[in-house]
Design a protein around this motif. Structure first.
Motif, PDB file in Angstrom:
ATOM      1  N   GLU A   1       0.728  -1.388  -0.108  1.00  0.00           N
ATOM      2  CA  GLU A   1       0.017  -0.069  -0.043  1.00  0.00           C
ATOM      3  C   GLU A   1       0.866   1.174  -0.078  1.00  0.00           C
ATOM      4  N   ARG A   2       1.920   1.207   0.831  1.00  0.00           N
ATOM      5  CA  ARG A   2       2.832   2.359   1.043  1.00  0.00           C
ATOM      6  C   ARG A   2       3.411   2.641  -0.436  1.00  0.00           C
ATOM      7  N   ALA A   3       3.968   1.584  -1.264  1.00  0.00           N
ATOM      8  CA  ALA A   3       4.626   1.617  -2.513  1.00  0.00           C
ATOM      9  C   ALA A   3       3.481   2.176  -3.562  1.00  0.00           C
ATOM     10  N   ARG A   4       2.380   1.832  -3.408  1.00  0.00           N
ATOM     11  CA  ARG A   4       1.290   2.223  -4.392  1.00  0.00           C
ATOM     12  C   ARG A   4       0.899   3.574  -4.145  1.00  0.00           C
ATOM     13  N   ALA A   5       0.942   4.046  -2.895  1.00  0.00           N
ATOM     14  CA  ALA A   5       0.578   5.368  -2.507  1.00  0.00           C
ATOM     15  C   ALA A   5       1.672   6.429  -2.866  1.00  0.00           C
ATOM     16  N   GLN A   6       3.116   6.036  -2.508  1.00  0.00           N
ATOM     17  CA  GLN A   6       4.062   6.947  -2.762  1.00  0.00           C
ATOM     18  C   GLN A   6       4.612   7.014  -4.217  1.00  0.00           C
ATOM     19  N   GLY A   7       3.832   6.081  -5.090  1.00  0.00           N
ATOM     20  CA  GLY A   7       4.068   6.153  -6.575  1.00  0.00           C
ATOM     21  C   GLY A   7       3.123   6.939  -7.157  1.00  0.00           C
TER      22      GLY A   7
ATOM     23  N   ALA B   1      -0.102  15.656  -0.099  1.00  0.00           N
ATOM     24  CA  ALA B   1       0.286  14.921  -1.288  1.00  0.00           C
ATOM     25  C   ALA B   1       0.515  16.415  -2.359  1.00  0.00           C
ATOM     26  N   GLU B   2       1.399  16.180  -3.122  1.00  0.00           N
ATOM     27  CA  GLU B   2       1.685  17.448  -3.966  1.00  0.00           C
ATOM     28  C   GLU B   2       1.904  16.854  -5.451  1.00  0.00           C
TER      29      GLU B   2
END
Length: 395
Positions: free
Chosen positions: A209-215, A274-275
């Motif tokens: 989930e973190r990888a998807r969000a941060q990508g 998130a920008e």
């Protein structure tokens, strides 16, 4: 020994009270220069609600701040409101209102001792150190007398402490329980240390989930204090309106609240944004307490997979660990928080009904409800994401 005479006063505006007098009851721990345990009962936060028009005429939240005085000294205070509806409370009594009115009674207005629009537990009967017993009893008695004098149906204290429940019960108030999900810091050195305490499956899911969000294509940044600029509040207001219109129909806070927050509250605020190319597309507003980070408002202008989880839960946990906080409270409801390390906890409220027959009926209902809440918390806890043994499980 002569008993101390206690005087109860009602104030329709915080402007008639000195901030130092109120905060000596609400946050005496700030005398050491640190943060308040509960920033939501501070004079500046409650005043921001009032000065912005978020509470007051036309809102259904009419301030009736109650204070207790001994020998001319203010020893206790409480954020009391006359309510014309049951919105913005998060302890739902709409069915009580319908039942009372169907029986020919008038449920509204009622008295509500609470922080408006804020389902965060903490002290509600605010007392100066050394005056706890007499101050809390005086505030309770004073609120009930106000309800009786004005022939109001009921008096409610929401998201209070378990210690306050015991005092209320000795005075005949009814005890209600609910549940929220909180993350607790088990002295984790970092986010990886927190992940290590979870089962392999939950660790794997959170990393995905973190990888998807941060990508999502942009950057995630945090801002607090003087780092917060006016354009950040423009974005938060847009997020808040979007979420509020979908959840509540009409957002509770006015635009002026966020302008006052920039001037008066930004040292208590953490924004996680998130920008995309420097423009905020999603974000969360958190309030910083002495040992707790309180997640309050989330919104987005663009939908991205898992970004809500990252900004509201994982970034909050990481920030709390890095700053030595003991817990994160991520707001009301949400069983989806369980898989992300937030465990169910009991919340408390107190209720007084003027009509004895109605009070008896509510008391009977609350017995069954407390049992159901306790059972649900026990079951949910058993499904928690944490490892149940000391052996390393393999991913």
């Amino acid at each position: 020994m002569t008993e101390t005479a206690i005087e109860i006063q009602i104030h329709e505006s915080l402007s008639t009270l000195q901030a130092a007098d109120w905060d000596a009851c609400a946050a005496p721990e700030c005398r050491d220069g640190g943060r308040a345990n509960d920033p939501f009962t501070s004079h500046r936060f409650l005043a921001a609600l009032e000065d912005s028009g978020s509470v007051g005429p036309g809102t259904g939240w009419q301030p009736q701040y109650v204070t207790a005085h001994a020998a001319g000294d203010m020893i206790a205070a409480a954020p009391l409101y006359a309510k014309g509806h049951s919105q913005g409370e998060y302890v739902f009594d709409h069915n009580w209102a319908h039942a009372y009115e169907n029986a020919g009674g008038r449920y509204y207005p009622k008295l509500q001792l609470a922080v408006p629009f804020t389902p965060v537990s903490g002290r509600r009967f605010l007392t100066k150190p050394g005056h706890e017993d007499i101050g809390q009893a005086a505030l309770l008695q004073g609120a009930i007398q106000i309800a009786q004098k004005n022939q109001l149906s009921s008096f409610h204290t929401t998201f209070c402490t378990s210690a306050e429940v015991k005092i209320g019960q000795t005075m005949g108030l009814l005890h209600r329980t609910g549940q929220q999900f909180h993350w607790l810091n088990d002295t984790y050195p970092d986010f990886a240390g927190f992940l290590a305490s979870l089962s392999a499956r939950k660790r794997k899911n959170i990393r995905k989930e973190r990888a998807r969000a941060q990508g999502f294509g942009g950057q995630i940044r945090t801002y607090s204090g003087d780092q917060i600029q006016p354009h950040h509040w423009d974005a938060i207001w847009a997020f808040y309106q979007d979420t509020g219109s979908r959840k509540w129909g009409t957002p509770y806070l006015t635009r002026a609240f966020f302008e006052i927050a920039h001037d008066q509250l930004r040292d208590d605020i953490l924004l996680i944004m998130a920008e995309d190319d420097g423009s905020p597309v999603a974000g969360a507003l958190n309030v910083i307490g002495r040992d707790t980070l309180y997640g309050r408002y989330w919104g987005c202008l663009q939908d991205h997979p898992c970004l809500h989880f990252e900004i509201c839960y994982y970034q909050a946990i990481e920030w709390a660990i890095n700053h030595g906080l003991l817990r994160v409270e991520a707001g009301a409801q949400g069983e989806h928080k369980l898989a992300r390390g937030y465990l169910p906890v009991t919340t408390h409220s107190l209720h007084w009904m003027a009509d004895q027959g109605f009070s008896d009926a509510v008391a009977q209902y609350l017995v069954a409800e407390r049992e159901a809440v306790a059972e649900e918390i026990e079951i949910l806890t058993s499904y928690g994401p944490f490892r149940t043994d000391k052996q390393e499980d393999h991913e």
